[in-house]
Write a protein that holds these residues in place. Structure first.
Motif, PDB file in Angstrom:
ATOM      1  N   VAL A  18       0.752  -1.355  -0.114  1.00 58.65           N
ATOM      2  CA  VAL A  18      -0.036   0.095  -0.130  1.00 58.65           C
ATOM      3  C   VAL A  18       1.055   1.212  -0.111  1.00 58.65           C
ATOM      4  O   VAL A  18       2.010   1.175   0.659  1.00 58.65           O
ATOM      5  N   LYS A  19       0.675   2.193  -0.777  1.00 53.18           N
ATOM      6  CA  LYS A  19       1.213   3.581  -0.770  1.00 53.18           C
ATOM      7  C   LYS A  19       1.414   4.007   0.608  1.00 53.18           C
ATOM      8  O   LYS A  19       0.497   4.103   1.207  1.00 53.18           O
ATOM      9  N   GLY A  20       2.453   4.603   0.768  1.00 51.68           N
ATOM     10  CA  GLY A  20       2.950   4.816   2.198  1.00 51.68           C
ATOM     11  C   GLY A  20       3.872   4.092   2.679  1.00 51.68           C
ATOM     12  O   GLY A  20       4.300   4.325   3.950  1.00 51.68           O
ATOM     13  N   ALA A  21       3.881   3.047   2.363  1.00 55.00           N
ATOM     14  CA  ALA A  21       5.212   1.951   2.824  1.00 55.00           C
ATOM     15  C   ALA A  21       6.595   2.662   2.682  1.00 55.00           C
ATOM     16  O   ALA A  21       6.904   3.633   1.879  1.00 55.00           O
ATOM     17  N   ALA A  22       7.456   2.583   3.635  1.00 55.85           N
ATOM     18  CA  ALA A  22       8.721   3.232   3.803  1.00 55.85           C
ATOM     19  C   ALA A  22       9.552   2.762   2.550  1.00 55.85           C
ATOM     20  O   ALA A  22       9.524   1.554   1.995  1.00 55.85           O
ATOM     21  N   ARG A  23      10.710   3.522   2.559  1.00 52.19           N
ATOM     22  CA  ARG A  23      11.451   3.615   1.378  1.00 52.19           C
ATOM     23  C   ARG A  23      12.164   1.968   1.326  1.00 52.19           C
ATOM     24  O   ARG A  23      12.238   1.594   0.590  1.00 52.19           O
ATOM     25  N   ASP A  24      12.675   1.532   2.576  1.00 47.53           N
ATOM     26  CA  ASP A  24      13.419   0.242   2.878  1.00 47.53           C
ATOM     27  C   ASP A  24      12.252  -0.670   2.509  1.00 47.53           C
ATOM     28  O   ASP A  24      12.621  -1.807   2.098  1.00 47.53           O
ATOM     29  N   GLU A  25      11.016  -0.743   2.938  1.00 53.43           N
ATOM     30  CA  GLU A  25      10.234  -1.870   2.563  1.00 53.43           C
ATOM     31  C   GLU A  25       9.961  -1.847   1.114  1.00 53.43           C
ATOM     32  O   GLU A  25       9.790  -3.036   0.578  1.00 53.43           O
ATOM     33  N   VAL A  26       9.785  -0.744   0.304  1.00 53.44           N
ATOM     34  CA  VAL A  26       9.729  -0.680  -0.802  1.00 53.44           C
ATOM     35  C   VAL A  26      10.898  -1.385  -1.684  1.00 53.44           C
ATOM     36  O   VAL A  26      10.588  -2.226  -2.553  1.00 53.44           O
ATOM     37  N   LEU A  27      11.974  -0.912  -1.315  1.00 53.14           N
ATOM     38  CA  LEU A  27      13.168  -1.624  -1.805  1.00 53.14           C
ATOM     39  C   LEU A  27      13.262  -2.995  -1.743  1.00 53.14           C
ATOM     40  O   LEU A  27      13.776  -3.712  -2.513  1.00 53.14           O
ATOM     41  N   HIS A  28      13.047  -3.297  -0.626  1.00 53.29           N
ATOM     42  CA  HIS A  28      13.006  -4.771  -0.266  1.00 53.29           C
ATOM     43  C   HIS A  28      12.259  -5.595  -1.087  1.00 53.29           C
ATOM     44  O   HIS A  28      12.307  -6.523  -1.614  1.00 53.29           O
ATOM     45  N   ALA A  29      10.843  -5.153  -0.965  1.00 54.31           N
ATOM     46  CA  ALA A  29       9.969  -5.526  -2.170  1.00 54.31           C
ATOM     47  C   ALA A  29      10.265  -5.800  -3.438  1.00 54.31           C
ATOM     48  O   ALA A  29      10.106  -6.936  -4.198  1.00 54.31           O
ATOM     49  N   VAL A  30      10.778  -4.861  -3.984  1.00 52.44           N
ATOM     50  CA  VAL A  30      11.223  -4.534  -5.555  1.00 52.44           C
ATOM     51  C   VAL A  30      12.211  -5.911  -5.507  1.00 52.44           C
ATOM     52  O   VAL A  30      12.281  -6.582  -6.539  1.00 52.44           O
ATOM     53  N   ARG A  31      13.370  -5.960  -4.567  1.00 52.04           N
ATOM     54  CA  ARG A  31      14.378  -6.919  -5.098  1.00 52.04           C
ATOM     55  C   ARG A  31      13.873  -8.290  -4.761  1.00 52.04           C
ATOM     56  O   ARG A  31      14.250  -9.224  -5.414  1.00 52.04           O
ATOM     57  N   THR A  32      13.018  -8.428  -3.891  1.00 50.41           N
ATOM     58  CA  THR A  32      12.387  -9.793  -3.803  1.00 50.41           C
ATOM     59  C   THR A  32      11.602 -10.393  -4.817  1.00 50.41           C
ATOM     60  O   THR A  32      11.579 -11.271  -5.382  1.00 50.41           O
ATOM     61  N   VAL A  33      10.622  -9.550  -5.195  1.00 52.72           N
ATOM     62  CA  VAL A  33       9.678  -9.976  -6.380  1.00 52.72           C
ATOM     63  C   VAL A  33      10.604 -10.029  -7.757  1.00 52.72           C
ATOM     64  O   VAL A  33      10.324 -10.804  -8.218  1.00 52.72           O
ATOM     65  N   ALA A  34      11.494  -9.060  -7.878  1.00 50.36           N
ATOM     66  CA  ALA A  34      12.234  -9.304  -9.132  1.00 50.36           C
ATOM     67  C   ALA A  34      13.050 -10.474  -9.125  1.00 50.36           C
ATOM     68  O   ALA A  34      13.147 -11.062 -10.125  1.00 50.36           O
TER      69      ALA A  34
END
Length: 217
Positions: free
Chosen positions: A101-117
């Motif tokens: 959900v938008k509003g997630a912290a930068r580190d959470e977004v970066l972790h998600a990007v790397r994990t899903v990729a």
């Protein structure tokens, strides 16, 4: 890591791009504003990941996700304002590998990007318990659970729509006047932000309504 961002808000795209590229190992190769432009952009830039919003001006990110999954194996991370169970379940059924959900912290977004990729799955902390309940069936499959904006009667009508029933048969099944059914369908369209019967049925079937059930003769 090459990323395509799909979102119709320029300011949000700019902030997300800055956050991603600040990591040093991520490059945003394209920004897309509409559902129609997603597949061509992915075909042109061949990204490692698509970050997908769900509410686009010309359609749903759910449909764009489903189309991408059918045509290419690119991983998809949903990043959206939609925090309802219906959108969450529909995104997973469409093939998204993550949901934040938008509003997630930068580190959470970066972790998600790397994990899903990398082929993994990531869901925000606030969505995990709900997703577990939805997929396990412990929360029930009623439309009122995944579409809390709809009344119980509207959910019944939507379920019958997804089964393929027309207004006359819905009215007969629910012991309603056809005019009342039409009014319910109008309210369903307004609340789900769809404009056609087909779109409403697609939303319903995305979350399991109307599935594997015979229609009336």
């Amino acid at each position: 890591m090459r990323i395509v961002i799909v979102d119709d808000h320029p300011l949000f795209r700019a902030g997300l791009r800055a956050a991603l590229e600040s990591a040093g190992d991520i490059l945003v190769v394209a920004e897309v504003e509409t559902a129609a432009a997603v597949t061509p952009a992915v075909a042109e830039h061949r990204p490692d990941l698509v970050v997908m919003d769900l509410n686009l001006p010309d359609g749903s990110g759910i449909e764009a996700t489903r189309a991408l999954v059918a045509e290419t194996p690119v991983p998809i991370l949903v990043l959206t304002m939609s925090d309802d169970d219906g959108s969450l379940l529909a995104a997973i059924r469409a093939g998204a590998g993550g949901y934040l959900v938008k509003g997630a912290a930068r580190d959470e977004v970066l972790h998600a990007v790397r994990t899903v990729a990398g082929g993994g799955a990531v869901f925000g902390a606030q969505t995990v318990p709900r997703l577990t309940a939805l997929l396990a069936g412990t929360a029930g499959r009623g439309g009122e659970r995944v579409f809390p904006e709809l009344t119980e009667r509207e959910c019944e009508v939507l379920d019958l729509l997804a089964r393929g029933l027309d207004n006359r048969r819905i009215a007969r099944r629910l012991f309603l006047a056809e005019k009342t059914v039409r009014n319910h369908i109008t309210h369903i369209f307004e609340k789900l932000h769809v404009s056609t019967r087909a779109e409403a049925v697609a939303r319903a079937r995305d979350v399991g309504l109307g599935a594997d059930r015979p229609t009336d003769p």
